[in-house]
Design an enzyme around this catalytic site. Structure first.
Site, PDB file in Angstrom:
ATOM      1  N   HIS A   1       8.865   5.469   3.218  1.00 18.75           N
ATOM      2  CA  HIS A   1       8.567   6.829   3.664  1.00 18.75           C
ATOM      3  C   HIS A   1       8.280   6.798   5.152  1.00 18.75           C
ATOM      4  O   HIS A   1       7.394   6.075   5.609  1.00 18.75           O
ATOM      5  CB  HIS A   1       7.369   7.401   2.898  1.00 18.75           C
ATOM      6  CG  HIS A   1       7.676   7.718   1.470  1.00 18.75           C
ATOM      7  ND1 HIS A   1       6.795   7.475   0.441  1.00 18.75           N
ATOM      8  CD2 HIS A   1       8.788   8.265   0.900  1.00 18.75           C
ATOM      9  CE1 HIS A   1       7.346   7.864  -0.703  1.00 18.75           C
ATOM     10  NE2 HIS A   1       8.561   8.333  -0.455  1.00 18.75           N
TER      11      HIS A   1
ATOM     12  N   GLU B   1       4.731   7.055   7.131  1.00 19.63           N
ATOM     13  CA  GLU B   1       3.640   6.126   6.788  1.00 19.63           C
ATOM     14  C   GLU B   1       3.677   4.935   7.735  1.00 19.63           C
ATOM     15  O   GLU B   1       3.964   3.805   7.340  1.00 19.63           O
ATOM     16  CB  GLU B   1       3.757   5.762   5.300  1.00 19.63           C
ATOM     17  CG  GLU B   1       3.606   7.026   4.429  1.00 19.63           C
ATOM     18  CD  GLU B   1       4.071   6.885   2.985  1.00 19.63           C
ATOM     19  OE1 GLU B   1       4.302   5.755   2.532  1.00 19.63           O
ATOM     20  OE2 GLU B   1       4.199   7.926   2.311  1.00 19.63           O
TER      21      GLU B   1
ATOM     22  N   ARG C   1       9.385  12.429   5.911  1.00 25.72           N
ATOM     23  CA  ARG C   1       9.132  11.498   4.802  1.00 25.72           C
ATOM     24  C   ARG C   1      10.400  10.856   4.260  1.00 25.72           C
ATOM     25  O   ARG C   1      10.428   9.657   3.956  1.00 25.72           O
ATOM     26  CB  ARG C   1       8.428  12.281   3.682  1.00 25.72           C
ATOM     27  CG  ARG C   1       8.320  11.585   2.337  1.00 25.72           C
ATOM     28  CD  ARG C   1       7.659  12.528   1.347  1.00 25.72           C
ATOM     29  NE  ARG C   1       7.728  12.102  -0.041  1.00 25.72           N
ATOM     30  CZ  ARG C   1       6.829  11.296  -0.635  1.00 25.72           C
ATOM     31  NH1 ARG C   1       5.794  10.835   0.034  1.00 25.72           N
ATOM     32  NH2 ARG C   1       6.971  10.970  -1.900  1.00 25.72           N
TER      33      ARG C   1
ATOM     34  N   HIS D   1       2.900   1.571   1.263  1.00 26.43           N
ATOM     35  CA  HIS D   1       2.866   3.004   1.589  1.00 26.43           C
ATOM     36  C   HIS D   1       1.512   3.357   2.202  1.00 26.43           C
ATOM     37  O   HIS D   1       0.620   2.535   2.292  1.00 26.43           O
ATOM     38  CB  HIS D   1       3.000   3.839   0.301  1.00 26.43           C
ATOM     39  CG  HIS D   1       4.318   3.750  -0.379  1.00 26.43           C
ATOM     40  ND1 HIS D   1       5.139   4.841  -0.554  1.00 26.43           N
ATOM     41  CD2 HIS D   1       4.965   2.711  -0.954  1.00 26.43           C
ATOM     42  CE1 HIS D   1       6.225   4.481  -1.206  1.00 26.43           C
ATOM     43  NE2 HIS D   1       6.152   3.193  -1.472  1.00 26.43           N
TER      44      HIS D   1
ATOM     45  N   GLU E   1      -1.097   1.713  -1.435  1.00 29.32           N
ATOM     46  CA  GLU E   1      -1.323   2.894  -0.588  1.00 29.32           C
ATOM     47  C   GLU E   1      -2.483   2.511   0.338  1.00 29.32           C
ATOM     48  O   GLU E   1      -3.622   2.360  -0.093  1.00 29.32           O
ATOM     49  CB  GLU E   1      -1.693   4.115  -1.437  1.00 29.32           C
ATOM     50  CG  GLU E   1      -0.600   4.598  -2.382  1.00 29.32           C
ATOM     51  CD  GLU E   1       0.459   5.466  -1.682  1.00 29.32           C
ATOM     52  OE1 GLU E   1       0.310   5.748  -0.472  1.00 29.32           O
ATOM     53  OE2 GLU E   1       1.436   5.848  -2.348  1.00 29.32           O
TER      54      GLU E   1
END
Lengths: 302, 402
Positions: free
Chosen positions: B132, B135, B192, B263, B337
Site C-alpha cells: 500500500h 504506508e 493506497r 503495512h 501493521e
C-alpha cells in the site's frame, strides 16, 4: 550358565537400544521434509474466481458460496482486543475530545480493559472500561463509558456518556490563555497547509492548530460513527483564521479523515470556533466531493 | 549437524563397548558407561541450549555511523533503487537482486536475496513492504531490516546461523507505481492502490493489491466500485504486481518457512485468514508465535501490538497476500501493521522511524527464529538425544546389577 545368561541379557539390550535409537532417528529425518499436497496457484481466467484453491489447508467446505458475509454484532461480554470494543472505544475518544479538547488538550484511546454489548429495543448499547491518554501531557486516566448506537434507518449520531478519573489533570490554562490572546487580535491572521506534512513533520507553531483540527474533526467523527466505522484524522489539509467574532477565535478548516474499514480518505470543510471558556465548537461542516483523483494522472515519472 | 555428530560418537562408543564386553573388565566398562553418559548429557544440553538460545535479547545499540541518519528518513523510489545497488556492491558475497515482475507502468519489481551461499537448496523467508503506497514506514522498515542483518551476521551467531541456513527474499517496495505516485505532491500522499486505470466506464485509478490475490478473492471486505480504496480488481490477479508475488511464491512454496508482509498503521500482528468462517489449520501455533512476537516488540519500547485474525481484531477481508501465502502452504504467514494508532496515522514522523523499526525487527526476528529452529532444531532430535542418555543411564544401572 551364568555367563551365558548375562551375555544374552547384554546382547538383547544392545539390540533393543539400537532399535529404539534408529526409529526416532528415522522420525527425525522425516520431520525435516515438508510434505506439500494440493495444486499450485492457478493461472488464467478459466478458474472460477470464487472457488477456493484445493489445498490440504481447507478443512471446511470446498465450495464457498458467493454471499457477502454479514457482520453478526457481538452481544454479551466483549473481548477487549477485538474490533467491536475498539470501535466503540474510539467513539468515546471522539466524544471526550468534543467535550474537553482544545489546542492544548487532545485525548486518545490507550487501552480497552473490558466491555459488553447488548440489544436494547432497536438500539445497541455498549459499556466500556477504558484508559484514555491526553497526548500532549501524557497524562492517563481511567474512564467508564456507555454508548448507544441508534438502530433502524436513521443516520443519527451515537449517544455517549463517560466519566473519567485523572484524565484532565494537566493544567493547560496558562498556555490556552496565551494562545488565545496571541491570536485574538485581528492584525495577523494565521494559516497553514499540510499539517503534518508527508514526512509527519510540522512547524512547532502549527502544533496547536493541528490539535485544534483534531478536536474539531472529533465532532464530525463522533456524528458519523457507527459499529462499522473507525475514524481518525489523517491530516489538516489547510486552515485559515477568520475575524474573531463574539470573543471566539474562528477558523476555516479543511481536514482529511481516514475511515479504517473502508480505507477511504474523506474530506470535510469545517467552520471552527474556540475560546478558553467556550471550548471548541463546529458551527458548520460540509462534506467535500471525493474524486480529485479521478482525473487523468499527472506525469509521474520519477 | 550437531545431532548427527552425537549419533556417530555414541554409536562408535557402542562398538567399543561390545568389544570390551568380551574382555569382561567390568570396572573399566562401568567407567566407560559413565563417561559416555556424561558425554551424552553434555551434547544434549548443548543442543537444547543452542536450539532455544535464540531469546529475544533486544539490545539494539545505536551505531554511531553516518548510516544512522539514512535509516531515520523516508526515501523515494530512486533512492531506494540506488540503495539496493549499494547493498549488493558492499556485500557481494551475500546480497543479490532479482527482478521478478513488472508494475502496470512497466517498472521493475525487485527483491534482494540475502544469505550465505551454499551448494544445496536453501529454505527461505519472504518479506515484502509497501504493497500500500501511503504506508511509508513499511519500505523504511524493509531497508532497516536489510541493514540490520547485514550489520550483524558476521558477529551475531544466531543471525549468522540463519544466514547460513536460510535465504531472505526481501522486497522493499512492492507497489512501485503507487509509491512513486504518493511522493508526487501533498495531494497524492495518501494514495493506497496500484495505478492501473479503471475499466468499463469507471474513470478512477487503481486496484487494492491486498484484495487482488487468489485467496477467496472478492468474497468479503472488498468493493466492486473501481473508485473505492478496497477495489479488488476485475478478477483475481488482474494486477501484475499481485501476479509477480504469486508467481514467485508458487515457485518457492516448498522452501518458504515464513511469509511476512509489512503495512501501517494500527500496531497489530494479523494471522490468517481474513475470511471469518475459515481458520488456518495451525491457528494455535500462529497465535502463539504472534503473541511471542508482540512480547518481543513490547520489550523494546513498551508499545502494545494486538495479535489476532483480521476478522477478530480489525475487519474481515479476502484476497490478501497473507491469505494466499497460508493457502499455498507457508506455515507462518503474518501481516505487520506498524505504528501508530491514529494520531499521525500514515504520516508517521521521521523521528519515529528508528524506534518503530527497532521494535518491528524484534518481532520479525522472533518469528524467523521460530521458523528456523522448527526446521533446524526439531523436537524429535531433542527427544532422541534424551532417549540416548536415558538408555545409557539404564545400561549403567544394569551393568552394575548384573
Amino acid at each position: 550358565m551364568y555367563n551365558k545368561f548375562s551375555d544374552l541379557t547384554v546382547w538383547s539390550m544392545d539390540w533393543t537400544l539400537l532399535i529404539l535409537l534408529v526409529v526416532p532417528t528415522l522420525v527425525h529425518g522425516n520431520s525435516t521434509v515438508t510434505v506439500r499436497t494440493g495444486s499450485g496457484p492457478p493461472v488464467g481466467s478459466d478458474q472460477h474466481p470464487n472457488s477456493v484453491p484445493l489445498s490440504e489447508d481447507i478443512q471446511t467446505t470446498t465450495e464457498v458460496r458467493e454471499v457477502v458475509v454479514e457482520e453478526v454484532m457481538t452481544t454479551g461480554v466483549l473481548n477487549p482486543s477485538h474490533y467491536p470494543a475498539r470501535r466503540a472505544a474510539t467513539v468515546v475518544q471522539h466524544y471526550l475530545n468534543t467535550r474537553y479538547g482544545s489546542p492544548y488538550r487532545w485525548i486518545f484511546l490507550s487501552k480497552v480493559h473490558s466491555g459488553s454489548a447488548e440489544d436494547v429495543a432497536e438500539m445497541r448499547k455498549y459499556q466500556l472500561e477504558l484508559t484514555m491518554q491526553e497526548t500532549i501531557s501524557n497524562v492517563s486516566g481511567q474512564c467508564s463509558a456507555e454508548l448507544l448506537f441508534p438502530g433502524g434507518e436513521g443516520q443519527s449520531a451515537p449517544q455517549v456518556q463517560a466519566s473519567c478519573e485523572g484524565l484532565l489533570q494537566s493544567n493547560t490554562t496558562a498556555q490556552e490563555e496565551a494562545f488565545y490572546q496571541q491570536h485574538r487580535a485581528s492584525n495577523n491572521m494565521v494559516s497553514g497547509t499540510d499539517i503534518p506534512d508527508s514526512y509527519g513533520l510540522m512547524e512547532p507553531s502549527m502544533k496547536p492548530f493541528w490539535h485544534l483540527g483534531g478536536v474539531a474533526s472529533s465532532f464530525i467523527m463522533l456524528r458519523e460513527s457507527n459499529e462499522s466505522t473507525l475514524y481518525n484524522m489523517a491530516q489538516v489539509a489547510n486552515f485559515t483564521q477568520l475575524e474573531t467574532e463574539k470573543d471566539q477565535l474562528r477558523f476555516n478548516y479543511h481536514v482529511l479523515l481516514h475511515e479504517m474499514i473502508s480505507q477511504e480518505i474523506i474530506h470535510w470543510k469545517l467552520l471552527v470556533t474556540w475560546s478558553p471558556e467556550q471550548g471548541v465548537q463546529v458551527l458548520q461542516s460540509e462534506l467535500q466531493p471525493k474524486c480529485h483523483d479521478c482525473e487523468a494522472p499527472p506525469n509521474t515519472t520519477n | 549437524m550437531l545431532m548427527n555428530e552425537s549419533y556417530t560418537k555414541l554409536y562408535g562408543a557402542l562398538r567399543i563397548i561390545t568389544k570390551y564386553r568380551l574382555v569382561k573388565e567390568r570396572g573399566t566398562l562401568l567407567m566407560m558407561m559413565l563417561g559416555l553418559g556424561s558425554v551424552g548429557l553434555v551434547l544434549l544440553s548443548l543442543a537444547v541450549q543452542s536450539g532455544h538460545g535464540a531469546q529475544d535479547s533486544a539490545v539494539w545499540s545505536r551505531e554511531e555511523t553516518t548510516e544512522r541518519n539514512y535509516y531515520t528518513r523516508y526515501h523515494n523510489m530512486s533512492e531506494i533503487t540506488a540503495w539496493m545497488e549499494q547493498m549488493k556492491r558492499e556485500n557481494p558475497d551475500v546480497v543479490s537482486s532479482m527482478v521478478y515482475g513488472q508494475t502496470y507502468e512497466r517498472r521493475n519489481i525487485t527483491l534482494l536475496k540475502i544469505g550465505l551461499s551454499s551448494t544445496g537448496r536453501k529454505k527461505a523467508i519472504w518479506m515484502d513492504c509497501g504493497i500500500h503506497a501511503r504506508e511509508w514506514i513499511a519500505p523504511a522498515f524493509c531497508q532497516y531490516f536489510v541493514k540490520e542483518i547485514l550489520r550483524t551476521y558476521k558477529t551475531d551467531t544466531k543471525v549468522n546461523e540463519m544466514m547460513k541456513n536460510l535465504d531472505f527474499y526481501i522486497t522493499p517496495v512492492l507497489n512501485v507505481d503507487g509509491y512513486i505516485y504518493s511522493w508526487h505532491n501533498e495531494s497524492t500522499r495518501l494514495w493506497r492502490k496500484s495505478r492501473s486505470p479503471g475499466t468499463g466506464g469507471c474513470t478512477c485509478y487503481g486496484t487494492d493489491l491486498n484484495r487482488n490475490f487468489y485467496a477467496n478473492w472478492g468474497m468479503v471486505g472488498v468493493s466492486t466500485d473501481c473508485c473505492s480504496q478496497t477495489y479488488c480488481g476485475t478478477k483475481a490477479l488482474s494486477e501484475s504486481e499481485a501476479w509477480a508475488v504469486t508467481d514467485m511464491l508458487g515457485k518457492m512454496r516448498e522452501d518458504i518457512l515464513a511469509f511476512i508482509t509489512i503495512h501501517s498503521y494500527g500496531q497489530q500482528l494479523l494471522v490468517p485468514y481474513g475470511h471469518p468462517n475459515i481458520s488456518a489449520p495451525n491457528h494455535d501455533e500462529l497465535m502463539e508465535v504472534g503473541l511471542g512476537a508482540a512480547k518481543a516488540i513490547k520489550s523494546v519500547h513498551r508499545m502494545d501490538y494486538t495479535v489476532g485474525t483480521s476478522p477478530d481484531i480489525l475487519y474481515p477481508f479476502s484476497g490478501s497476500s497473507q491469505d494466499f501465502g497460508r493457502l499455498i502452504g507457508i506455515p507462518l504467514s503474518f501481516t505487520f501493521e506498524l505504528r501508530d494508532k491514529g494520531k499521525h496515522g500514515f504520516e508517521l514522523p521521521e523521528d519515529q522511524i528508528q524506534p518503530t523499526c527497532e521494535e518491528a525487527y524484534a518481532g520479525a526476528h522472533h518469528i524467523i527464529t521460530y521458523a528456523h529452529n522448527k526446521v533446524f532444531y526439531s523436537y524429535a532430535a531433542t527427544f532422541t538425544a534424551t532417549l540416548w542418555t536415558t538408555l545409557l543411564a539404564a545400561w549403567v544401572s544394569s551393568a552394575i546389577l548384573l
